[in-house]
Structures are given as structure tokens and as C-alpha cells.
Design a protein around this motif. Structure first.
Motif, PDB file in Angstrom:
ATOM      1  N   GLN A 127     -44.898 -65.587  73.433  1.00 46.06           N
ATOM      2  CA  GLN A 127     -43.868 -64.577  73.208  1.00 46.06           C
ATOM      3  C   GLN A 127     -43.008 -64.927  72.003  1.00 46.06           C
ATOM      4  O   GLN A 127     -42.657 -64.059  71.201  1.00 46.06           O
ATOM      5  CB  GLN A 127     -42.991 -64.424  74.452  1.00 46.06           C
ATOM      6  CG  GLN A 127     -41.964 -63.297  74.320  1.00 46.06           C
ATOM      7  CD  GLN A 127     -41.073 -63.159  75.535  1.00 46.06           C
ATOM      8  OE1 GLN A 127     -41.258 -63.848  76.540  1.00 46.06           O
ATOM      9  NE2 GLN A 127     -40.097 -62.275  75.449  1.00 46.06           N
ATOM     10  N   SER A 131     -42.843 -62.557  68.773  1.00 48.35           N
ATOM     11  CA  SER A 131     -41.519 -62.005  68.495  1.00 48.35           C
ATOM     12  C   SER A 131     -41.041 -62.403  67.114  1.00 48.35           C
ATOM     13  O   SER A 131     -40.487 -61.585  66.373  1.00 48.35           O
ATOM     14  CB  SER A 131     -40.515 -62.486  69.552  1.00 48.35           C
ATOM     15  OG  SER A 131     -40.895 -62.070  70.846  1.00 48.35           O
ATOM     16  N   TYR A 135     -40.235 -59.882  64.135  1.00 46.69           N
ATOM     17  CA  TYR A 135     -38.892 -59.876  63.550  1.00 46.69           C
ATOM     18  C   TYR A 135     -38.964 -60.036  62.034  1.00 46.69           C
ATOM     19  O   TYR A 135     -38.255 -59.348  61.287  1.00 46.69           O
ATOM     20  CB  TYR A 135     -38.055 -60.999  64.154  1.00 46.69           C
ATOM     21  CG  TYR A 135     -36.704 -61.152  63.503  1.00 46.69           C
ATOM     22  CD1 TYR A 135     -35.703 -60.216  63.723  1.00 46.69           C
ATOM     23  CD2 TYR A 135     -36.442 -62.223  62.640  1.00 46.69           C
ATOM     24  CE1 TYR A 135     -34.461 -60.336  63.110  1.00 46.69           C
ATOM     25  CE2 TYR A 135     -35.211 -62.351  62.029  1.00 46.69           C
ATOM     26  CZ  TYR A 135     -34.215 -61.414  62.272  1.00 46.69           C
ATOM     27  OH  TYR A 135     -33.004 -61.532  61.666  1.00 46.69           O
ATOM     28  N   ALA A 162     -38.419 -56.507  68.101  1.00 48.67           N
ATOM     29  CA  ALA A 162     -38.821 -57.853  68.516  1.00 48.67           C
ATOM     30  C   ALA A 162     -38.089 -58.220  69.796  1.00 48.67           C
ATOM     31  O   ALA A 162     -36.902 -57.926  69.952  1.00 48.67           O
ATOM     32  CB  ALA A 162     -38.510 -58.871  67.421  1.00 48.67           C
TER      33      ALA A 162
END
Length: 356
Positions: A127, A131, A135, A162
Motif C-alpha cells: 500500500q 500510494s 502521490y 493516493a
């Protein structure tokens, strides 16, 4: 004597598995870097690609431990057979069963490593890697429907650029519809953090537009409280694929879906894959041992590696096919996962019995 022999076999097998694992992971890392090169943009640079691939490394290790264990067993034990050391062991009264247990000892270390990675490390790091990449691509800017994550809660549709682990969101766009499914309000916040004490999100730099008849009204907040059932845990369950979640998270989510009589088939399948992975590793290793004492006793190292890769890939393909088929035909997912493992143990035991 027995302890020294067990240690000798263990070191050979452990070293061979480590070499196989490093070689496989090295190839996968190179492929992963090449695959990510096409996504390099102004804010997503080559160094970020390396960080992304490195952060996903635990998941890669978890994925390839079964195949590396099979190849390492074939190579490590096979080298002993090539040097006639296995023949000497058998002639000195060491039974096949004892040799099997001696080989299983170092393999159990990798079984434990895989279990720890799958339960505690890979879900969080996967994750984090995804993410961070999302981002850097989009950051706190407005909606980009081609990336990020969508969610729905009642009459509200929400998009996140994100979703970081631990309760940090970037680029939160919310669309609220009225009873006639007409857009009532659209808002955007650059960032939102979860207040664990109070149980709600705090949005930052919020801009909201209200649509009233033929007019629009704009409001802005430095911070705004957002109460929703979309907790960090819920978002993690929806962002990561089922096979990327830990066994504990899968079990809790299955219970949650069962209580609401929702479809939990794919999560149940992923759960049993996690639970039975240790057995799949041991089953593949047993086949490798049986091959060394049977058909591949006099084979070259290269041929043993080829057979190991071929058998490992075949095992993976059959497992990947049986899993979805169990969902389509409403079969117990546990049986779909167990079937290839049982076949592995059966092949291994039959070949060992013939070799003995």
C-alpha cells in the motif's frame, strides 16, 4: 554423527534455496524496473522507480519462495547425489524418511519467513509503494479519473489520488447527488488525515461548490471534519487486491461480508491460499526430493533447474486456474487450493516409495 549430517544437508539445501531466490528475485526486479520506466514523468523519476520496486520487494520474496524452495532442493540435494554422497548416506543406514526430514528443516525457515512477510510486512509496504507512486504522479491536485481509487457511500461518490497506510489521504474529491441523481455538491481537499481518537477525518484546504437550481455557491475551509464509515482499515481492504491482504485482515473481512450476506468468495479464496502456502512449499520440496532420488538422480544441474522451473510454473498455473473456477462453479475454495497440494504430496510419496 546424525547432527553433523543433518547440519551438512541443511547448509547445502539452505544455500541452494538462497541462491535460487536471489537469482529469481533479481530477474523480477529488472523486469519490474523496465515495466515502470514507461511511467517516468516530471515528478516520478528513475530514483522513485527504484524506491517503488524496492518497497515491493517483500511481496516479491513471498511470491517466489515456493519456486525457489523447489529449485534449491533440486540443486542442493542434487549436487550431493551427483557426488555420490547420497549413496554413501543410504549405504550407512540413513533412511529416505530421515533425509526428507533433514531437508525439511532449512525449508521450514523459509516457510516461517514467508508467513511473517505475508502477514505483517507485504500488505503495509504494498500500500505504501502504490500510494507513494500515485502521490508523485498526481499529488494533491484535482481529480484524475485514470488513476487513484473510487469509493461510494450512500449518495456520495469519492475519489482519492493516493491512500497512504495509517490514515493519510491526498487529493480527495467528493461528489454528492440529490434524490434525482443530480449533482448537489462537489468538494475537493488537498489532504485528509484520520483522527483515531474521535473516529473521523480532518480535511485540509477544502474548496466546495454547491449547485442550487441555476446558480453555484463556493465555500472554502482551512480544515473541515468529515464523518464517514470509510476508515483506514476499510480503505485498505478495498485498495489492495485480495491476495495482497494478510490472513487476519481477510478473516475479519470475510466475517464482515458474511454477516451482511455479501459475496466473499474471492476473499475466502485468498484466505485459504495464505493458510495453505506452507503446505504448498513443503509439497513442492517433497516432489523435488523425490525427483533427486528418482528420475533426476544422474541429471545435470541445468536440467534439474529446468525441471524445477517447469514443475513450479505448472503448479502455479494450475492453482491460478482452479481458484477462479471454484468461484465460478461455486465449489469450496479450500478444495481448489488443496487439490494441487495433495497431488504434489502424492507424486512425491509415490516416487520416494519406488526409490526406496
Amino acid at each position: 554423527m546424525s547432527k553433523r549430517l543433518s547440519r551438512y544437508i541443511g547448509i547445502n539445501v539452505f544455500t541452494a534455496i538462497m541462491v535460487a531466490l536471489i537469482a529469481i528475485i533479481g530477474l523480477d526486479l529488472v523486469a519490474g524496473i523496465i515495466d515502470q520506466m514507461g511511467d517516468i514523468k516530471r515528478n516520478y523519476r528513475f530514483t522513485d522507480v527504484l524506491i517503488y520496486v524496492a518497497t515491493k520487494l517483500p511481496s516479491t520474496i513471498y511470491e517466489y519462495i515456493p519456486l525457489a524452495s523447489l529449485i534449491g532442493c533440486l540443486v542442493g540435494l542434487g549436487m550431493l547425489a551427483t557426488n555420490s554422497e547420497v549413496v554413501v548416506m543410504r549405504a550407512s543406514g540413513i533412511s529416505l524418511i530421515r533425509i526428507v526430514f533433514m531437508v525439511f528443516k532449512p525449508v521450514l525457515i523459509f516457510v516461517l519467513i514467508a508467513a511473517l512477510i505475508g502477514e505483517y510486512f507485504s500488505p503495509y509496504l504494498d500500500q505504501l509503494a502504490d500510494s507513494r507512486r500515485d502521490y508523485l504522479r498526481k499529488g494533491e491536485s484535482a481529480l484524475d479519473s485514470t488513476s487513484g481509487f473510487w469509493a461510494r457511500e450512500g449518495s456520495e461518490f469519492i475519489h482519492f489520488n493516493a491512500v497512504f497506510p495509517g490514515g493519510v489521504l491526498f487529493g480527495v474529491t467528493r461528489y454528492k447527488l440529490d434524490d434525482d441523481r443530480q449533482l448537489e455538491e462537489a468538494s475537493f481537499s488537498s489532504r485528509a488525515t484520520f483522527n483515531k481518537t474521535e473516529g473521523f477525518w480532518v480535511e485540509e484546504n477544502v474548496s466546495s461548490t454547491l449547485f442550487v437550481e441555476q446558480q453555484t455557491y463556493t465555500r472554502k475551509w482551512v480544515t473541515r471534519d468529515w464523518k464517514t464509515e470509510l476508515t483506514p482499515e476499510v480503505l485498505t481492504l478495498n485498495i489492495l487486491p485480495a491476495d495482497g491482504l494478510s490472513a487476519g485482515a481477510l478473516s475479519d473481512h470475510i466475517d464482515y461480508l458474511d454477516e451482511r450476506k455479501a459475496d466473499a468468495a474471492k476473499y475466502r479464496l485468498a484466505f485459504w491460499e495464505k493458510v495453505f502456502q506452507p503446505l504448498s512449499i513443503l509439497g513442492l520440496v517433497l516432489v523435488g526430493i523425490a525427483f533427486v532420488f528418482g528420475p533426476l538422480r544422474q541429471a545435470t544441474v541445468g536440467f534439474r533447474v529446468f525441471i524445477g522451473v517447469l514443475f513450479g510454473i505448472s503448479f502455479k498455473l494450475i492453482s491460478d486456474i482452479l481458484g477462479p473456477l471454484s468461484i465460478v462453479f461455486e465449489m469450496p475454495p479450500m478444495l481448489a487450493i488443496l487439490a494441487p497440494i495433495i497431488v504434489c504430496f502424492a507424486i512425491g510419496l509415490i516416487l520416494l516409495r519406488r526409490a526406496g
